[in-house]
Design a protein around this motif. Structure first.
Motif, PDB file in Angstrom:
ATOM      1  N   MET A 191       0.799  -1.345  -0.260  1.00  0.00           N
ATOM      2  CA  MET A 191      -0.042  -0.117  -0.493  1.00  0.00           C
ATOM      3  C   MET A 191       0.891   1.436   0.124  1.00  0.00           C
ATOM      4  SD  MET A 191      -3.499  -0.947   0.078  1.00  0.00           S
ATOM      5  CE  MET A 191      -3.643   0.237  -0.082  1.00  0.00           C
ATOM      6  N   ARG A 192       1.904   1.220   0.574  1.00  0.00           N
ATOM      7  CA  ARG A 192       2.721   2.913   0.747  1.00  0.00           C
ATOM      8  C   ARG A 192       2.656   2.772  -0.708  1.00  0.00           C
ATOM      9  NH1 ARG A 192       5.157   3.758   4.956  1.00  0.00           N
ATOM     10  NH2 ARG A 192       6.070   2.006   5.794  1.00  0.00           N
ATOM     11  N   ASP A 193       3.037   2.954  -1.771  1.00  0.00           N
ATOM     12  CA  ASP A 193       3.552   4.089  -2.838  1.00  0.00           C
ATOM     13  C   ASP A 193       2.180   3.714  -3.233  1.00  0.00           C
ATOM     14  OD1 ASP A 193       6.477   3.645  -2.263  1.00  0.00           O
ATOM     15  OD2 ASP A 193       6.333   1.503  -3.628  1.00  0.00           O
ATOM     16  N   LEU A 194       0.947   3.066  -2.891  1.00  0.00           N
ATOM     17  CA  LEU A 194      -0.569   3.740  -3.810  1.00  0.00           C
ATOM     18  C   LEU A 194      -0.837   5.343  -3.487  1.00  0.00           C
ATOM     19  CD1 LEU A 194      -2.267   0.336  -3.525  1.00  0.00           C
ATOM     20  CD2 LEU A 194      -1.431   1.832  -5.173  1.00  0.00           C
ATOM     21  N   PRO A 195      -1.324   6.106  -4.510  1.00  0.00           N
ATOM     22  CA  PRO A 195      -1.556   7.546  -3.878  1.00  0.00           C
ATOM     23  C   PRO A 195      -2.449   7.694  -2.548  1.00  0.00           C
ATOM     24  CG  PRO A 195      -3.005   6.639  -5.857  1.00  0.00           C
ATOM     25  CD  PRO A 195      -1.627   5.879  -5.856  1.00  0.00           C
ATOM     26  N   ILE A 196      -3.313   6.193  -2.253  1.00  0.00           N
ATOM     27  CA  ILE A 196      -4.799   6.750  -0.803  1.00  0.00           C
ATOM     28  C   ILE A 196      -3.541   6.450   0.051  1.00  0.00           C
ATOM     29  CG2 ILE A 196      -6.683   5.451  -2.642  1.00  0.00           C
ATOM     30  CD1 ILE A 196      -5.954   3.478  -0.473  1.00  0.00           C
TER      31      ILE A 196
END
Length: 171
Positions: A33-38
């Motif tokens: 998740m860390r690199d996702l825009p959310i």
């Protein structure tokens, strides 16, 4: 266990289950998740307000990408992942989605926020989660719940406005 009834757990066990679930979400965050825009970098993962409820566990899971009410799925449904189930809380019926989470297995979750950009930091996220669990456990017909639903001010109508009934009187 007979009759398929959930086994009651101590509040300490509920907090421990929440902490284990938080560990699973930390791994998911680091891995996927860390690199996702959310993903809100200002937030972390935390289990908030986990407690016993009707022989099972319920609490709020805060992550940088969502805030959900969560509980073990085994307590509420024998259905497949993706299915929904209604659970009765003092505040009313809440719809949960069944999903799989790492080593925790099947959980039931109800989204409160996603994404989490409206929360500036963990203090705000924690306070919001604590308020949410309190509201969830507040009976819908209780005096406090009814008071909270009442409008804070009376609606403005032309007659009261023209009579000056809406202005503050000072003595």
């Amino acid at each position: 266990m007979t009759g398929g009834a959930p086994v009651p757990v101590a509040d300490a066990d509920a907090a421990a289950w929440g902490d284990l679930l938080a560990g699973s979400y930390r791994q998911i965050g680091d891995r996927a998740m860390r690199d996702l825009p959310i993903y809100n970098d200002a937030l972390g993962v935390e289990a908030v307000g986990f407690r016993r409820f009707n022989g099972t566990i319920v609490g709020i899971m805060v992550t940088p990408w969502f805030m959900n009410v969560v509980m073990p799925a085994s307590a509420v449904a024998q259905t497949m992942s993706g299915a929904t189930v209604q659970v009765r809380f003092p505040a009313g019926n809440i719809e949960f989605i069944i999903s799989e989470v790492g080593q925790m297995g099947r959980i039931a979750s109800c989204s409160l926020f996603s994404p989490m950009f409206q929360l500036a930091d963990m203090a705000a996220a924690r306070a919001t989660a604590e308020a949410a669990i309190v509201e969830l456990m507040l009976p819908a017909d209780s005096e406090e719940a009814v008071r909270r639903r009442e409008p804070a001010t009376t609606p403005i109508d032309r007659r009261n406005f023209l009579r000056g009934a809406l202005t503050e009187r000072r003595e």
